[in-house]
Design an enzyme around this catalytic site. Structure first.
Site, PDB file in Angstrom:
ATOM      1  N   LYS A  21     -14.225   8.524  56.668  1.00  0.00           N
ATOM      2  CA  LYS A  21     -13.391   7.406  57.127  1.00  0.00           C
ATOM      3  C   LYS A  21     -11.938   7.613  56.724  1.00  0.00           C
ATOM      4  CE  LYS A  21     -14.394   3.142  55.569  1.00  0.00           C
ATOM      5  NZ  LYS A  21     -13.185   2.558  54.942  1.00  0.00           N
ATOM      6  N   GLN A 169      -4.557   4.237  48.841  1.00  0.00           N
ATOM      7  CA  GLN A 169      -3.910   3.461  49.901  1.00  0.00           C
ATOM      8  C   GLN A 169      -2.464   3.154  49.524  1.00  0.00           C
ATOM      9  OE1 GLN A 169      -6.517   0.129  50.668  1.00  0.00           O
ATOM     10  NE2 GLN A 169      -8.028   1.430  51.689  1.00  0.00           N
ATOM     11  N   ASP A 319     -15.767   3.859  45.969  1.00  0.00           N
ATOM     12  CA  ASP A 319     -16.580   3.182  46.987  1.00  0.00           C
ATOM     13  C   ASP A 319     -18.079   3.345  46.739  1.00  0.00           C
ATOM     14  OD1 ASP A 319     -14.318   2.306  48.274  1.00  0.00           O
ATOM     15  OD2 ASP A 319     -14.209   4.056  49.586  1.00  0.00           O
ATOM     16  N   LYS A 346     -12.113  -5.288  47.094  1.00  0.00           N
ATOM     17  CA  LYS A 346     -12.533  -4.440  48.219  1.00  0.00           C
ATOM     18  C   LYS A 346     -12.906  -5.336  49.412  1.00  0.00           C
ATOM     19  CE  LYS A 346     -11.737  -0.575  46.283  1.00  0.00           C
ATOM     20  NZ  LYS A 346     -10.661   0.270  46.814  1.00  0.00           N
ATOM     21  N   ARG A 393     -20.663  -1.601  52.767  1.00  0.00           N
ATOM     22  CA  ARG A 393     -21.333  -0.894  51.674  1.00  0.00           C
ATOM     23  C   ARG A 393     -22.313  -1.801  50.920  1.00  0.00           C
ATOM     24  NH1 ARG A 393     -18.697   3.795  52.491  1.00  0.00           N
ATOM     25  NH2 ARG A 393     -16.446   3.639  52.723  1.00  0.00           N
TER      26      ARG A 393
HETATM   27  C1  S3P Z   1      -9.137   4.755  50.603  1.00  0.00           C
HETATM   28  C2  S3P Z   1      -8.833   4.503  49.294  1.00  0.00           C
HETATM   29  C3  S3P Z   1      -9.643   3.619  48.416  1.00  0.00           C
HETATM   30  C4  S3P Z   1     -11.022   3.357  48.993  1.00  0.00           C
HETATM   31  C5  S3P Z   1     -10.969   3.050  50.453  1.00  0.00           C
HETATM   32  C6  S3P Z   1     -10.356   4.195  51.227  1.00  0.00           C
HETATM   33  C7  S3P Z   1      -8.257   5.615  51.404  1.00  0.00           C
HETATM   34  O1  S3P Z   1      -9.007   2.381  48.258  1.00  0.00           O
HETATM   35  O2  S3P Z   1     -11.650   2.288  48.304  1.00  0.00           O
HETATM   36  O3  S3P Z   1     -12.260   2.782  50.974  1.00  0.00           O
HETATM   37  O4  S3P Z   1      -8.661   6.062  52.487  1.00  0.00           O
HETATM   38  O5  S3P Z   1      -7.124   5.858  50.975  1.00  0.00           O
HETATM   39  P1  S3P Z   1      -7.818   2.123  47.184  1.00  0.00           P
HETATM   40  O6  S3P Z   1      -6.652   2.895  47.611  1.00  0.00           O
HETATM   41  O7  S3P Z   1      -7.564   0.652  47.244  1.00  0.00           O
HETATM   42  O8  S3P Z   1      -8.339   2.559  45.867  1.00  0.00           O
END
Ligand code: S3P
Length: 440
Positions: A21, A169, A319, A346, A393
């Site tokens: 993803k 993120q 995750d 989340k 999830r």
């Molecule tokens: C992700 C970063 C994670 C993860 C999310 C996907 C990404 O989140 O939990 O499902 O693709 O950069 P955070 O950046 O909030 O830790």
């Protein structure tokens, strides 16, 4: 939609789970910022990534689906997106909306962004604050939440941003904004989070460097590059692989191979933990595909024992805690998962939902501060009905538990699984699980 998982025996077979993803969102966005034609292979066609595709179309990127997981994109170049004519609705996709905000910060128009009930509850200030420091303007609902309006600027200011949390993120949003700023933008995070943006941007010709420094994990990007179009090959998602993986480890005499998953070291915390718990996991056919380490995962049923999972491991398995908590319910002793504060923000409050759901299934569970404690092995589990609360999830974790325990588990709102894992029930049933749709 309700799905019910009934107890099953050993699982056997070879499977391939859908595309990653995180990498799928990034492939679409970065293809949109390249000059010319990119191809994507193995794209996850789940609801989250499709929401990102629609938003990019609304911003002027040409995207065509050529076959299952095969896409062609005509990018507009860095800063070449067009003002969207309507609201951009990113559905359930936190990665979609947050990374897109980073890109939109470097465009001199206003975008209106929203999402589903879950996304509208999630914190966005962690993204909008650094983007505002770079010169973007944001008008948001109370608490900094969606819907929000973001007005970007073609002349963003490069900054050094110290992120309070290890979050890919946050890091990616600032780096993507940094593409639009002259000079060097720096992000410092307390621990390294997944580095897909850095790897992909570097492959496209951006100057990105990462290093451990006294301050933490420091990533720098030089702004205003020309990004070369790519042939992106998306590996299978290790976070999706986690469900058949845990099911096979716990179910007696199982032997399951999960093909072609990303084994990026910043994503393999679950494998480390399950090995410490005594899980028989082996990697085979290790290779590199378009800049990501990839391997097949061979899983055999194993007797698991409890472990103490250090907080520092959280970024590499953020995750995977819901499904790890299910594994812990079948392991001997008390597993303590430390430092899970981020799970509260989340797709749902995963800390609370896992604790409530496990207790409803008859598992001994406790929350101490930011730690989750699960004691196993559970005796006969109880039949339970779990509301997924827009969290894919949570839905998949409890369906796995239903297959491993002594009593069925029903999940309400199971359509949320389409977010990240179309074909989940079919794949699980293909190796011996018993997940069926039931009418309410
Ligand atoms: C992700 C970063 C994670 C993860 C999310 C996907 C990404 O989140 O939990 O499902 O693709 O950069 P955070 O950046 O909030 O830790």
């Amino acid at each position: 939609m309700q799905l019910r998982a009934a107890p099953h025996g050993a699982l056997r077979g070879d499977v391939r789970v859908p595309g990653d993803k995180s990498i799928s969102h990034r492939a679409l966005m970065l293809a949109g910022l390249a000059v010319g034609e990119s191809r994507i292979e193995g794209l996850l066609e789940g609801a989250d990534v499709m929401a990102t595709a629609e938003a990019l179309r609304g911003l002027g990127v040409t995207l065509e689906r050529r076959g299952p997981g095969l896409w062609r994109a005509l990018g507009c170049g860095v800063a070449g997106l067009a003002e969207p004519a309507t609201v951009l609705d990113l559905g359930n996709a936190g990665t979609g909306v947050r990374l897109l905000m980073g890109i939109l910060a470097g465009h001199g128009f206003t975008s209106f962004l929203t999402g589903d009930a879950s996304l509208r509850r999630r914190p966005m200030r962690r993204i909008t604050e650094p983007l505002q420091a770079m010169g973007a303007e944001v008008l948001a609902r109370s608490g900094g939440r969606l819907p929000l309006a973001l007005t970007g600027r073609v002349d963003l200011v490069p900054i050094t941003y110290r992120s309070p949390v290890a979050s890919a993120q946050i890091k990616s949003a600032v780096l993507l904004a940094g593409l639009h700023a002259p000079g060097r933008t720096t992000v410092i995070e307390p621990l390294a989070s997944r580095d897909h943006s850095e790897r992909m941007l570097a492959a496209m010709g951006a100057k990105v460097t990462s290093a451990a420094t006294a301050d933490g994990w420091t990533v720098e990007i030089e702004g205003e590059p020309e990004l070369r179009p790519q042939h992106f090959v998306v590996p299978a998602d290790p976070s999706s692989a986690a469900f058949p993986l845990v099911a096979a480890l716990v179910a007696g005499d199982s032997a399951v191979t999960i093909e072609g998953i990303s084994v990026n070291p910043l994503r393999t915390g679950l494998l480390t933990t399950l090995r410490e718990m005594g899980g028989d996991l082996r990697l085979a056919n290790q290779r590199e595909a378009a800049g990501e380490p990839v391997a097949d995962l061979l899983v055999k049923g194993s007797a698991l024992r409890a472990v103490d999972v250090p907080a520092e491991r959280a970024p590499a398995m953020i995750d995977e805690y819901p499904i790890l908590a299910v594994a812990a319910a079948f392991a001997r002793g008390t597993t303590r998962m430390r430092g899970l504060g981020e799970l509260r923000v989340k797709e749902s409050d995963r800390l609370a939902l896992m604790a409530q759901g496990l207790a409803a299934c008859g598992v001994e569970v406790a929350i101490e501060g930011d730690d989750l404690l699960v004691t196993g092995p559970v005796g006969a589990t109880l039949p339970a009905t779990i509301d997924a609360q827009h969290d894919h999830r949570i839905a998949m974790s409890f369906l796995v538990l239903g297959g491993l325990g002594a009593a069925p588990v029903t999940v309400e709102g199971a359509e949320t699984i389409l977010t990240s894992f179309p074909g989940f029930a079919e794949l699980m049933n293909g190796i011996g699980a018993a997940i069926l749709e039931v009418s309410p």
